[in-house]
Design a protein around this motif. Structure first.
Motif, PDB file in Angstrom:
ATOM      1  N   UNK A  46       7.659  -7.200  -4.365  1.00 26.32           N
ATOM      2  CA  UNK A  46       7.345  -6.846  -2.969  1.00 26.32           C
ATOM      3  C   UNK A  46       5.726  -6.800  -2.805  1.00 26.32           C
ATOM      4  N   UNK A  47       5.452  -7.565  -2.116  1.00 26.44           N
ATOM      5  CA  UNK A  47       3.934  -7.994  -1.994  1.00 26.44           C
ATOM      6  C   UNK A  47       3.403  -8.023  -0.869  1.00 26.44           C
ATOM      7  N   UNK A  48       3.070  -6.578  -0.271  1.00 22.22           N
ATOM      8  CA  UNK A  48       2.147  -6.406   0.594  1.00 22.22           C
ATOM      9  C   UNK A  48       1.142  -6.825   0.592  1.00 22.22           C
ATOM     10  N   UNK A  49      -0.202  -7.131   1.192  1.00 28.62           N
ATOM     11  CA  UNK A  49      -1.368  -7.404   1.485  1.00 28.62           C
ATOM     12  C   UNK A  49      -2.336  -6.544   1.813  1.00 28.62           C
ATOM     13  N   UNK A  50      -1.800  -5.449   3.035  1.00 32.89           N
ATOM     14  CA  UNK A  50      -2.330  -4.080   3.493  1.00 32.89           C
ATOM     15  C   UNK A  50      -2.975  -3.215   2.612  1.00 32.89           C
ATOM     16  N   UNK A  51      -3.271  -3.518   1.829  1.00 34.63           N
ATOM     17  CA  UNK A  51      -3.914  -2.748   0.368  1.00 34.63           C
ATOM     18  C   UNK A  51      -5.763  -4.026   1.311  1.00 34.63           C
ATOM     19  N   UNK A  52      -5.522  -5.332   1.374  1.00 29.38           N
ATOM     20  CA  UNK A  52      -6.692  -5.410   1.441  1.00 29.38           C
ATOM     21  C   UNK A  52      -7.486  -5.170   1.793  1.00 29.38           C
ATOM     22  N   UNK A  53      -8.661  -5.342   2.074  1.00 27.45           N
ATOM     23  CA  UNK A  53     -10.083  -4.909   2.502  1.00 27.45           C
ATOM     24  C   UNK A  53     -10.164  -5.035   3.916  1.00 27.45           C
ATOM     25  N   UNK A  54     -10.306  -3.899   5.026  1.00 31.71           N
ATOM     26  CA  UNK A  54      -9.950  -4.281   6.552  1.00 31.71           C
ATOM     27  C   UNK A  54      -8.642  -4.259   7.081  1.00 31.71           C
ATOM     28  N   UNK A  79      -4.693  -2.683   7.188  1.00 29.99           N
ATOM     29  CA  UNK A  79      -4.494  -1.355   7.849  1.00 29.99           C
ATOM     30  C   UNK A  79      -4.448  -0.333   6.587  1.00 29.99           C
ATOM     31  N   UNK A  80      -4.206  -0.991   5.638  1.00 29.85           N
ATOM     32  CA  UNK A  80      -3.548   0.228   4.319  1.00 29.85           C
ATOM     33  C   UNK A  80      -5.119   0.011   3.048  1.00 29.85           C
ATOM     34  N   UNK A  81      -5.986  -0.434   3.259  1.00 26.30           N
ATOM     35  CA  UNK A  81      -7.361  -1.067   3.174  1.00 26.30           C
ATOM     36  C   UNK A  81      -7.453  -0.012   1.723  1.00 26.30           C
ATOM     37  N   UNK A  82      -7.370  -0.295   0.730  1.00 21.92           N
ATOM     38  CA  UNK A  82      -7.753   0.496  -0.782  1.00 21.92           C
ATOM     39  C   UNK A  82      -8.763  -0.709  -1.484  1.00 21.92           C
ATOM     40  N   UNK A  97       3.631  -5.665   3.818  1.00 17.65           N
ATOM     41  CA  UNK A  97       3.020  -5.210   5.044  1.00 17.65           C
ATOM     42  C   UNK A  97       1.370  -5.750   4.955  1.00 17.65           C
ATOM     43  N   UNK A  98       0.915  -5.903   5.760  1.00  9.51           N
ATOM     44  CA  UNK A  98      -0.160  -6.403   5.567  1.00  9.51           C
ATOM     45  C   UNK A  98      -0.555  -6.921   7.157  1.00  9.51           C
ATOM     46  N   UNK A  99      -1.485  -7.344   8.163  1.00  7.79           N
ATOM     47  CA  UNK A  99      -1.344  -8.340   9.298  1.00  7.79           C
ATOM     48  C   UNK A  99      -2.499  -8.976   9.363  1.00  7.79           C
ATOM     49  N   UNK A 100      -3.553  -9.102   8.106  1.00 13.75           N
ATOM     50  CA  UNK A 100      -4.528 -10.114   8.884  1.00 13.75           C
ATOM     51  C   UNK A 100      -3.604 -11.434   8.285  1.00 13.75           C
ATOM     52  N   UNK A 157       0.842  -0.782  -0.550  1.00 22.73           N
ATOM     53  CA  UNK A 157      -0.305   0.309   0.145  1.00 22.73           C
ATOM     54  C   UNK A 157       1.075   1.268   0.027  1.00 22.73           C
ATOM     55  N   UNK A 158       2.215   1.641   1.070  1.00 18.99           N
ATOM     56  CA  UNK A 158       2.415   2.263   0.635  1.00 18.99           C
ATOM     57  C   UNK A 158       4.159   2.662  -0.380  1.00 18.99           C
ATOM     58  N   UNK A 159       4.302   3.696   0.046  1.00 18.16           N
ATOM     59  CA  UNK A 159       5.445   4.234  -0.166  1.00 18.16           C
ATOM     60  C   UNK A 159       6.669   3.369  -0.887  1.00 18.16           C
TER      61      UNK A 159
END
Ligand SMILES: [Zn+2]
Ligand SMILES: [Zn+2]
Length: 280
Positions: A213-221, A223-226, A258-261, A143-145
């Motif tokens: 760099x595969x973050x899944x913080x962009x996932x619904x719910x 912390x970086x939900x997109x 990233x991603x915490x789920x 999600x983040x730069x």
């Protein structure tokens, strides 16, 4: 096709900064995928201090050594170094490298946001020492730069860095690119943006390997939900794998970011391994 999975037991044993304990059920959570004939599980070594110092300032390395997360970061960077070397040499075709406390917010002299050592920096330095000046492409879909990655490779013409974050920017002679994905997007719109902004640049750049760099913080719910669904991440990997197949003989390394789920991690990573391990 040989797929390497790089995982150290310590990743599942602590509550890491930002990402929490999302790997608590690993490696068991990916058991069926690990049993595939073409998948090999590696327990990475720690990166050497010498190699960290090729990329980071002595002060940053000293701070890291005094922190509780140093061991986790060292195994994460070590996994990336080892996986890159094995992919470039042809020992394996592609890899999923698990990381904690290391990644794209670690620059030369400063680090934050849950990542306190660079993964790509030491990995590329090591590969170039062994195999000569190699061109690498970095795709960042956290999600983040990826400010640390950008800092380390800004003046490196042999690294393409395409970062999907919150603004549009081109710098570093044209090979350092940020793409604004918008605060709320959809799986389809994001994939279209990757097809438009990453794949053509990858084809033109002709790197030896793609590092993702595969973050899944962009996932619904998260912390970086997109607005992305869990299904998005395996789909993205399928597309990048195909592009890497056309451009660089399928040499493709994925780093967890990233991603915490934990439920999302447990859903996507076994599927990603299966996709990496598929023939063709
Ligand atoms: Zn992030
Ligand atoms: Zn960016």
């Amino acid at each position: 096709m040989t797929t390497g999975v790089f995982f150290n037991e310590i990743f599942s044993q602590k509550d890491w900064i930002i990402i929490g304990n999302k790997f608590q059920n690993f490696p068991q959570a990916m058991e069926p995928a690990l049993k595939l004939a073409s998948v090999k599980l590696f327990a990475p070594q720690k990166v050497s201090e010498e190699l960290l110092l090729k990329v980071h300032s002595p002060r940053l390395v000293q701070d890291l050594k005094e922190s509780w997360y140093c061991e986790g970061a060292s195994y994460s960077v070590g996994g990336c170094v080892e996986a890159t070397e094995k992919i470039v040499s042809g020992e394996i075709d592609n890899a999923l490298v698990f990381t904690v406390a290391a990644g794209h917010h670690a620059g030369h002299n400063s680090a934050w946001g849950g990542t306190y050592a660079s993964c790509a920096g030491p990995a590329f330095f090591n590969a170039r020492q062994k195999f000569g000046e190699i061109r690498f492409a970095i795709l960042d879909t956290d999600c983040h730069h990826g400010d640390g990655t950008r800092d380390i490779f800004l003046n490196d013409d042999n690294v393409l860095h395409v970062c999907f974050c919150g603004w549009n920017q081109v710098e570093g002679g044209g090979n350092k690119v940020c793409v604004d994905v918008g605060w709320k997007t959809t799986d389809e719109d994001y994939l279209n943006l990757v097809r438009q902004e990453f794949t053509p640049r990858l084809r033109e750049f002709q790197p030896r390997m793609v590092l993702h760099n595969l973050g899944h913080d962009t996932c619904q719910g998260d912390y970086g939900d997109r607005g992305l669904t869990p299904e998005f991440f395996p789909r993205l990997v399928g597309e990048i794998k195909q592009a890497a197949g056309e451009v660089c003989g399928g040499k493709y390394l994925i780093l967890t970011h990233g991603g915490s789920r934990a439920d999302v991690a447990e859903y996507i990573f076994p599927r990603i391994i299966e996709i990496l391990a598929e023939e063709g």
